[in-house]
Design a protein around this motif. Structure first.
Motif, PDB file in Angstrom:
ATOM      1  N   LEU A  53       0.779  -1.810  -0.139  1.00  7.30           N
ATOM      2  CA  LEU A  53       0.107  -0.227  -0.242  1.00  7.30           C
ATOM      3  C   LEU A  53       0.907   0.878  -0.130  1.00  7.30           C
ATOM      4  N   LYS A  54       2.415   1.349  -0.840  1.00  9.05           N
ATOM      5  CA  LYS A  54       3.136   2.732  -0.762  1.00  9.05           C
ATOM      6  C   LYS A  54       1.954   3.727  -1.484  1.00  9.05           C
ATOM      7  N   ASP A  55       1.769   2.685  -2.053  1.00 12.36           N
ATOM      8  CA  ASP A  55       1.003   4.131  -3.348  1.00 12.36           C
ATOM      9  C   ASP A  55      -0.379   4.624  -2.984  1.00 12.36           C
ATOM     10  N   THR A  56      -0.817   4.379  -2.052  1.00 13.66           N
ATOM     11  CA  THR A  56      -1.543   4.850  -1.543  1.00 13.66           C
ATOM     12  C   THR A  56      -2.412   6.910  -2.373  1.00 13.66           C
ATOM     13  N   ALA A  57      -0.973   7.057  -1.986  1.00 10.85           N
ATOM     14  CA  ALA A  57      -1.842   8.679  -1.739  1.00 10.85           C
ATOM     15  C   ALA A  57      -1.290   8.474  -3.557  1.00 10.85           C
ATOM     16  N   THR A  58      -0.845   8.058  -4.021  1.00 12.58           N
ATOM     17  CA  THR A  58      -0.562   8.189  -6.377  1.00 12.58           C
ATOM     18  C   THR A  58      -1.964   7.458  -6.370  1.00 12.58           C
ATOM     19  N   VAL A  59      -2.611   6.376  -6.167  1.00 17.44           N
ATOM     20  CA  VAL A  59      -3.664   5.470  -6.247  1.00 17.44           C
ATOM     21  C   VAL A  59      -5.203   6.455  -5.447  1.00 17.44           C
ATOM     22  N   LEU A  60      -5.065   7.523  -5.422  1.00 15.00           N
ATOM     23  CA  LEU A  60      -5.976   8.543  -4.649  1.00 15.00           C
ATOM     24  C   LEU A  60      -6.293   9.533  -5.551  1.00 15.00           C
ATOM     25  N   SER A  61      -5.570   9.841  -6.207  1.00 14.57           N
ATOM     26  CA  SER A  61      -5.347  11.087  -7.017  1.00 14.57           C
ATOM     27  C   SER A  61      -5.426  10.396  -8.233  1.00 14.57           C
ATOM     28  N   GLN A  62      -5.501   9.483  -8.668  1.00 14.69           N
ATOM     29  CA  GLN A  62      -6.216   9.128 -10.075  1.00 14.69           C
ATOM     30  C   GLN A  62      -7.432   8.511  -9.660  1.00 14.69           C
ATOM     31  N   LEU A  63      -8.219   8.401  -8.845  1.00 13.50           N
ATOM     32  CA  LEU A  63      -9.834   7.017  -8.388  1.00 13.50           C
ATOM     33  C   LEU A  63     -10.875   8.921  -9.601  1.00 13.50           C
ATOM     34  N   ASN A  64     -11.574   8.514 -10.021  1.00 18.53           N
ATOM     35  CA  ASN A  64     -12.965   8.689 -10.343  1.00 18.53           C
ATOM     36  C   ASN A  64     -13.524   9.150  -9.941  1.00 18.53           C
ATOM     37  N   LEU A  65     -13.938   9.899  -8.695  1.00 21.11           N
ATOM     38  CA  LEU A  65     -14.775  10.555  -7.846  1.00 21.11           C
ATOM     39  C   LEU A  65     -16.064  11.142  -8.600  1.00 21.11           C
ATOM     40  N   SER A  66     -16.077  11.240  -9.464  1.00 15.94           N
ATOM     41  CA  SER A  66     -16.927  12.439  -9.995  1.00 15.94           C
ATOM     42  C   SER A  66     -18.752  12.513  -9.520  1.00 15.94           C
ATOM     43  N   ASN A  67     -18.991  10.711  -9.693  1.00 17.17           N
ATOM     44  CA  ASN A  67     -20.223  10.762  -9.635  1.00 17.17           C
ATOM     45  C   ASN A  67     -19.951   9.620  -9.040  1.00 17.17           C
ATOM     46  N   THR A  68     -20.240   9.238  -7.380  1.00 16.70           N
ATOM     47  CA  THR A  68     -19.851   8.419  -6.739  1.00 16.70           C
ATOM     48  C   THR A  68     -21.106   9.429  -5.045  1.00 16.70           C
TER      49      THR A  68
END
Length: 284
Positions: A53-68
């Motif tokens: 889970l070392k990439d959690t911040a990077t993952v968060l920056s790429q999530l599509n949160l526009s319609n959830t």
């Protein structure tokens, strides 16, 4: 109303082969479309402790949160993690594992129970200042494999301590799968009687054989908030070399269907996530 937190973070953290960030993002985006109440998507902990889970911040920056409508939950294990996670506006909940087992608390957070209580005070302040909701897992709530003291009274005393500090979200966590229908009913009913105004749920681990009876015990006790993971994957690598999986999302949804209860989960999106999960979990 049933509220489900999907826990891909818990499911992924024990996988030794590193899952590419792009795969994590794709999987989490599919889960976000399904309509879960919360998504336990990652953790801000030591990369040495949980390298997956070392990439959690990077993952968060790429999530599509526009319609959830799904709220994001991040796990933290100390003050530094809380400070880091609190900086992200996308995150609603900071989850801290507080174990009533001294041995496991040391193994999981590198701090004992008394120091962790001090840390919780700081974490609550950080949450208050950053507009986050603290969620505390009462880890090893159903017993532990280390011989540390356990009783319903010990669980209740720590729950009371946390509630007095202002914690409004508690999860009874069975980290190693030792809970039984009897202990689930006893603990859940006792705590809801003592703290009827607290958002109380269960985070259960189980073998496939006992999964349904644990779900039923929690539901019959009045529980309406469940943590689950697709496929029943997961387990805490800090607890044991032999991981006991999470309650499977499919098992909970099947149980609810027998009760004619609408889970509000988008079945098409869920099927897409299930199909893609093979890309995540078919690893060593």
């Amino acid at each position: 109303m049933i509220k489900i937190t999907e826990c891909p973070r818990d499911a992924m953290q024990g996988i030794k082969e590193f899952i590419p960030t792009s795969c994590k993002v794709t999987y989490l985006d599919l889960l976000l479309k399904a309509g879960f109440d919360r998504l336990d998507f990652g953790s801000f902990v030591s990369a040495k402790a949980i390298p997956q889970l070392k990439d959690t911040a990077t993952v968060l920056s790429q999530l599509n949160l526009s319609n959830t409508s799904t709220q994001l939950l991040a796990i933290i294990a100390n003050i530094r993690g809380a400070q880091e996670a609190s900086a992200y506006a996308e995150i609603t909940f900071l989850g801290f594992p507080f174990s009533i087992s001294e041995t496991f608390q040391q193994r999981n957070t590198n701090a004992g129970i008394q120091q962790s209580i001090v840390n919780i005070d700081h974490i609550l302040t950080i949450c208050s200042e950053s507009g986050k909701e603290p969620l505390i897992y009462l880890s090893m709530a159903f017993g532990n494999p280390y011989g540390d003291p356990w009783s319903p009274e010990i669980v209740s005393s720590y729950a009371n301590l946390l509630v007095k500090k202002g914690v409004k979200h508690l999860m009874l966590a069975d980290t190693t799968g030792v809970s039984t229908p009897a202990t689930i009913k006893m603990l859940y009913q006792n705590l809801t009687k003592d703290f009827p105004y607290i958002d109380l749920g269960v985070h259960l681990h189980s073998t496939p054989e006992s999964m349904l009876e644990k779900i039923q015990a929690a539901y019959e006790s009045g529980c309406r908030r469940f943590d689950t993971a697709l496929g029943g994957y997961g387990g805490c690598p800090m607890a044991s070399d032999k991981l006991t999986g999470n309650i499977a999302t499919e098992a909970l949804l099947s149980f609810l269907q027998t009760k004619n209860i609408d889970s509000k989960i988008d079945q098409e999106a869920l099927q897409q996530a299930q199909y893609y999960s093979n890309q995540i979990f078919n690893r060593n």
